[in-house]
Each structure stands twice: as C-alpha cells, then as structure tokens.
Write an enzyme that holds these catalytic residues in place. Sequence first.
Site, PDB file in Angstrom:
ATOM      1  N   CYS A  19       0.831  -1.205   0.000  1.00 35.15           N
ATOM      2  CA  CYS A  19       0.000   0.000   0.000  1.00 35.15           C
ATOM      3  C   CYS A  19       0.867   1.259   0.000  1.00 35.15           C
ATOM      4  O   CYS A  19       1.792   1.380   0.807  1.00 35.15           O
ATOM      5  CB  CYS A  19      -0.918   0.005   1.215  1.00 35.15           C
ATOM      6  N   TYR A  21       0.344   4.246   0.996  1.00 34.29           N
ATOM      7  CA  TYR A  21       0.296   5.126   2.163  1.00 34.29           C
ATOM      8  C   TYR A  21       0.729   4.453   3.469  1.00 34.29           C
ATOM      9  O   TYR A  21       0.535   5.002   4.545  1.00 34.29           O
ATOM     10  CB  TYR A  21      -1.099   5.722   2.345  1.00 34.29           C
ATOM     11  N   CYS A  22       1.280   3.262   3.412  1.00 29.00           N
ATOM     12  CA  CYS A  22       1.636   2.537   4.634  1.00 29.00           C
ATOM     13  C   CYS A  22       2.689   3.298   5.434  1.00 29.00           C
ATOM     14  O   CYS A  22       3.823   3.470   4.987  1.00 29.00           O
ATOM     15  CB  CYS A  22       2.146   1.143   4.308  1.00 29.00           C
ATOM     16  N   SER A 117      -9.479  -3.703   6.091  1.00 32.54           N
ATOM     17  CA  SER A 117      -9.060  -2.470   5.412  1.00 32.54           C
ATOM     18  C   SER A 117      -9.608  -2.444   3.986  1.00 32.54           C
ATOM     19  O   SER A 117      -9.310  -3.328   3.181  1.00 32.54           O
ATOM     20  CB  SER A 117      -7.529  -2.371   5.381  1.00 32.54           C
ATOM     21  N   ASP A 266       1.670   2.566  17.789  1.00 32.82           N
ATOM     22  CA  ASP A 266       2.073   1.977  16.513  1.00 32.82           C
ATOM     23  C   ASP A 266       2.513   3.018  15.497  1.00 32.82           C
ATOM     24  O   ASP A 266       3.099   2.676  14.468  1.00 32.82           O
ATOM     25  CB  ASP A 266       0.967   1.090  15.933  1.00 32.82           C
ATOM     26  N   CYS A 313     -12.817  18.181  20.669  1.00 32.49           N
ATOM     27  CA  CYS A 313     -11.582  17.957  19.912  1.00 32.49           C
ATOM     28  C   CYS A 313     -10.472  17.373  20.779  1.00 32.49           C
ATOM     29  O   CYS A 313      -9.774  16.448  20.386  1.00 32.49           O
ATOM     30  CB  CYS A 313     -11.130  19.276  19.301  1.00 32.49           C
ATOM     31  N   CYS A 331      -6.858  21.658  12.913  1.00 30.42           N
ATOM     32  CA  CYS A 331      -7.639  22.473  13.841  1.00 30.42           C
ATOM     33  C   CYS A 331      -8.785  23.194  13.140  1.00 30.42           C
ATOM     34  O   CYS A 331      -9.934  23.152  13.588  1.00 30.42           O
ATOM     35  CB  CYS A 331      -6.730  23.472  14.552  1.00 30.42           C
TER      36      CYS A 331
END
Length: 355
Positions: A19, A21-22, A117, A266, A313, A331
């Site tokens: 992937c 974007y890993c 996923s 992680d 938030c 934000c």
Amino acid sequence: MKPLTLLIKPAAGLCNMNCTYCFYKTASEERENRIMTKNTVDELICKIKEYQPSALSVMFQGGEPTLAGLDYFEYFVCSIKQNLSIPINFALQTNGILIDEGFAKFFKENNFLIGVSLDGNRKTNDRYRLDKNKNSVFSQILSACAVLEKHSVDFNILSVIDNENAGDIESTWAFFKKQGFKFLQFIPYVDEGNGVSLSCKAYAEFLKKSFDLWCDEWNGGNYISVRHIDNYINILMGNPPENCAMCGVCGNYFVVEANGDLFPCDFYCNEEYRLTSIFEEAPFELNEKHKEFIEKSLLIHEKCNACKYHVLCRGGCRRDRTENYKNNKYCEAYKEFFDYASDRMAQIARGAQLI
C-alpha cells in the site's frame, strides 16, 4: 489491578501487499521482520500473568498479522486462556487476503472483532491498496468479508481518507451501504506532517458530508456506526471516547513487536521510542520514557484553552500535531465541522443511546 491493552505485531512488518500510504514500512525496516516465535509468545504471556491485570485487550496488527498463520493464533489464544482467568477481548486488523473458512471459524469461536481495510469501491481502493505485483485485491477483500459474514464474525471496515476520496465520500458511502457494511471507520492519510495528502479544507468537507450522510440514515431509522461520529456523540452524552486518537492524551497501552520489543504507539515504532522488551523485568510498568511520551501529548496550544470545542476535539491525535505537539494541523477543519454539526450531535445525544 489495572486493565492492560496490547497491540501485538505477530508478523512484524511483513505484508503481502504494498500500500502506497503505509506509514509502518519505514519503522519496520529498522528491525528484522519475522514471525513471533512460540518462545516469545510464552514469555509475553508469562509477563502478562506477572503483571496481574484485571482485564486484557489484545489487538493483532501488522504488517499483515494473518501471515503468522492460523497455528500461531490457535497457540496464542489457547495458551493465554490456560494461564489467565480474566476477561480477555481479542481484535485483529487485516487486509483480508488470507481470510478463509479456517480463520473465520476460529475468529467466531474466540469472539474476535475484525477490522478489514477497504477504502471504497474498486477504483477508490485500487489507487493505493495493491499487492506486491501491483495487482488489485479488491475481489479478495470482498470475498473475505463474505466469509466473515457467513460465520457471523463481527467486523468493521477501515478506510483511509485523502484529498480525492474525501471529496467523493458520497460514492464510498453508497458502495458500503450497498454491501451492507454497518460499522465503519475513516482515518486521515498519514503523511509527513504537512497535510498535503489530506488538506484541512478537504478534511472539513469530508467531516461535514459524512455527517450529513450519517444523519440521513439516523433520521430514517437506520443506524450505521461511524467511529468518529459515535465518539463525538458519546462525549456529548458524558462518556469518555473509546478511540485513543480522540482522547487528547496518549493512552497507557503497549505495542509488542514480533521480537518482544515494546513501544508506546504503533505510529512511533522506531528505535527512538523503544521502551523496553518483554524479556526484561516488569515490562508493563510505566518507565520514565513512556511517561515522557504520554506527558507530551498533554501539551496544548494556548488557543485551545479558549476554544469552545476543546471538550470535543481535545487537541486530536499526537501524530497530527505540530509546534511541539501543541497545534493540530486539522484544527480549522475540526472547527468548521463542529460549527456545522455540533448542535445536531448535541440534539441526538440528548435522546440517543448508541450501541
């Protein structure tokens, strides 16, 4: 006694996909990627038993955890049940490729919660989630979901949001609804901290559009669980968020690498953040390095003190913060979303009890 939460990497950084974007690839390259041995499992269970937790949550993640094989999970679960007489919750995050009848039966028998996923329809999913040979695994993922459904295994869908699919959440929502998926998670594309992969503007639009879609279902009597929305409404109901990324402070949990090394999160599994090893004494006692990691997440920007939405938030996840972990790069997106949706969420919270 306190509860203990572990995120275990049984196959380290090994994966049968590639992937784009890993975020874990770089971290896992710093160590040898191999399957957790039975000796390491035995030592881990021994140290858990010594710690004497009141309850235990075990989440298996990767890489791809199913590469450890069904035998690994059977051994782990059997051993831990033989050694501990406390409540134990099991979960596993997977790309789904190796899920078959054997895995599904095991998950059902041991009450596993599975995260699959899947970013959306074939076009959306194939932009980032391909195998090592750059082939689509879309059909295999849907087959895995079908096997899990066949065996009544509880599972949810985890999707990554970037600038492109954030602007087309309607098609992703329609696809998931057509598939009958009723438990969804959406997380931002993790980049190098500059927000290029998911801009503040795109994230705000995603948050608003996805909430509108959720509301349409809710108002029609069809509850679809979307994790971040569930958490916001539960906060407004006076409950703490269950998602650590929404707590405003890093949690007291441990990542257990395949070699037994421990890390605080992680997203921070590199040598700079290594805490200790299960082969050391009392590994689950908070050491100074872990305390420092948690304390940094308590730092907030001065503007947060005056923000009416800080209760919702809470500064967001540490991984999204800049300026020494004080300022969340999203934000303005959160402010725009809360301006748009907080009144409706509060109204729902006053009369709802989410499952």
